[in-house]
Design a protein around this motif. Structure first.
Motif, PDB file in Angstrom:
ATOM      1  N   SER A  73       0.815  -1.213   0.000  1.00 56.92           N
ATOM      2  CA  SER A  73       0.000   0.000   0.000  1.00 56.92           C
ATOM      3  C   SER A  73       0.846   1.259   0.000  1.00 56.92           C
ATOM      4  O   SER A  73       0.405   2.313  -0.436  1.00 56.92           O
ATOM      5  CB  SER A  73      -0.937   0.003   1.213  1.00 56.92           C
ATOM      6  N   ASP A 103       0.142  -4.386   4.232  1.00 56.88           N
ATOM      7  CA  ASP A 103      -1.031  -4.274   3.378  1.00 56.88           C
ATOM      8  C   ASP A 103      -0.619  -4.268   1.913  1.00 56.88           C
ATOM      9  O   ASP A 103       0.260  -3.489   1.509  1.00 56.88           O
ATOM     10  CB  ASP A 103      -1.807  -2.992   3.703  1.00 56.88           C
ATOM     11  N   THR A 123      -7.411  -6.089  -2.023  1.00 58.43           N
ATOM     12  CA  THR A 123      -6.483  -5.823  -0.925  1.00 58.43           C
ATOM     13  C   THR A 123      -6.308  -7.058  -0.059  1.00 58.43           C
ATOM     14  O   THR A 123      -7.239  -7.850   0.122  1.00 58.43           O
ATOM     15  CB  THR A 123      -6.965  -4.657  -0.044  1.00 58.43           C
ATOM     16  N   GLU A 125      -4.040  -8.387   3.675  1.00 55.62           N
ATOM     17  CA  GLU A 125      -3.118  -8.124   4.782  1.00 55.62           C
ATOM     18  C   GLU A 125      -2.204  -9.341   4.908  1.00 55.62           C
ATOM     19  O   GLU A 125      -2.649 -10.430   5.252  1.00 55.62           O
ATOM     20  CB  GLU A 125      -3.869  -7.887   6.084  1.00 55.62           C
ATOM     21  N   ARG A 127       0.989 -11.366   6.544  1.00 52.76           N
ATOM     22  CA  ARG A 127       1.680 -11.441   7.824  1.00 52.76           C
ATOM     23  C   ARG A 127       3.078 -12.018   7.649  1.00 52.76           C
ATOM     24  O   ARG A 127       3.306 -12.874   6.804  1.00 52.76           O
ATOM     25  CB  ARG A 127       0.868 -12.285   8.818  1.00 52.76           C
TER      26      ARG A 127
END
Length: 296
Positions: A73, A103, A123, A125, A127
């Motif tokens: 992002s 992100d 989108t 996320e 880890r």
């Protein structure tokens, strides 16, 4: 005597196939639905599954050529690309690598057989380390992403003089806010640190690049479109102002013939990432100032 035409079923089959093929050729981007799922949402290798359906939810057998671009992002990171020509029952499977935790924005671009292009953004996320509770409860489906208001400017600044040069600020009508950033990676997680200035040592050069130092543009006044350009002004600690332009590319693949000289300094390979204005702002990574970084 009755004559039976044994070739009629074959003829009808051919006609039907032609009709179906022509119908597929006439499919427009507005009729396309792209859905994206992933096999793993941890840093490392994964598989992107992109399904192509018509507006009624039916799989499209031979949808065309798919190109995927993954960006964090924050516009200062290095993007990841993947392509595929063949779909199995309307589903493309693409090997892909999440290079950092944080992100991500993944843009799927499908070039249809008629030459039109359908584009959808998603989108995720990602880890850096597995957490069993988080992973077991994680929804591996993506959300549609509204374009953000961020871009990054890159260039090479060469100093042929005998003393350092320091650039302390930047301005452009293209953006309401401009900052200097530095990418920092810790434990496979990328974050940004704000830089107070850009220092070009005597007799050396400073490379502003994806994954390194860059000039961050936010609050864009208008879309930054591919192959267009915008004006940028840099100001030194000595009060000198350097006027230049920057072209818009997805990535800079070759050296540009754009060297611009101001005394001891030469500004070359000036480019910026495409971005859209007016959408939801991109979620930025955790930011630390120089003082915060020094204190902890």
């Amino acid at each position: 005597m009755t004559i039976v035409n044994l070739r009629l079923p074959t003829f009808l089959t051919i006609v039907l196939l032609v009709v179906v093929a022509c119908r597929q050729q006439r499919i427009t981007p507005a009729e396309i639905q792209l859905e994206l799922t992933v096999s793993d949402m941890l840093v490392g290798e994964t598989t992107l599954l992109v399904s192509v359906k018509d507006r009624d939810g039916n799989a499209i057998a031979n949808p065309g050529r798919l190109s995927v671009r993954g960006d964090m992002s924050h516009a200062g990171m290095v993007p990841v690309f993947a392509e595929a020509d063949d779909a199995n029952d309307g589903v493309f499977a693409l090997p892909f690598t999440w290079t950092m935790g944080g992100d991500w924005i993944v843009e799927a671009s499908l070039k249809l057989p008629n030459g039109d292009t359908a584009v959808e953004s998603f989108t995720f996320e990602i880890r850096a380390k597995a957490d069993e509770d988080d992973i077991s409860n994680m929804d591996h489906r993506s959300m549609e992403h509204a374009p953000g208001e961020a871009s990054a400017v890159y260039m090479r600044i060469t100093n042929s003089g005998a003393s350092d040069h320091v650039i302390v600020s930047a301005e452009s009508a293209a953006a309401g806010q401009i900052e200097f950033h530095q990418t920092v990676v810790e434990n496979d997680v990328a974050r940004m640190e704000a830089l107070e200035a850009l220092v070009i040592p005597a007799g050396e050069f400073l490379e502003l690049r994806p994954g390194g130092p860059h000039i961050m543009l936010s609050e864009l006044a208008s879309d930054l479109r591919l192959e267009s350009a915008f004006s940028l002004q840099l100001k030194s600690s000595a009060g000198a102002v350097y006027e230049m332009d920057a072209r818009i590319f997805n990535m800079l693949m070759d050296e540009l013939d754009d060297a611009l000289s101001y005394g001891d300094l030469v500004f070359s390979n000036r480019w910026a990432r495409p971005a859209k204005a007016g959408g939801a702002a991109q979620a930025d990574m955790p930011m630390k100032s120089n003082e915060d970084a020094a204190s902890g």
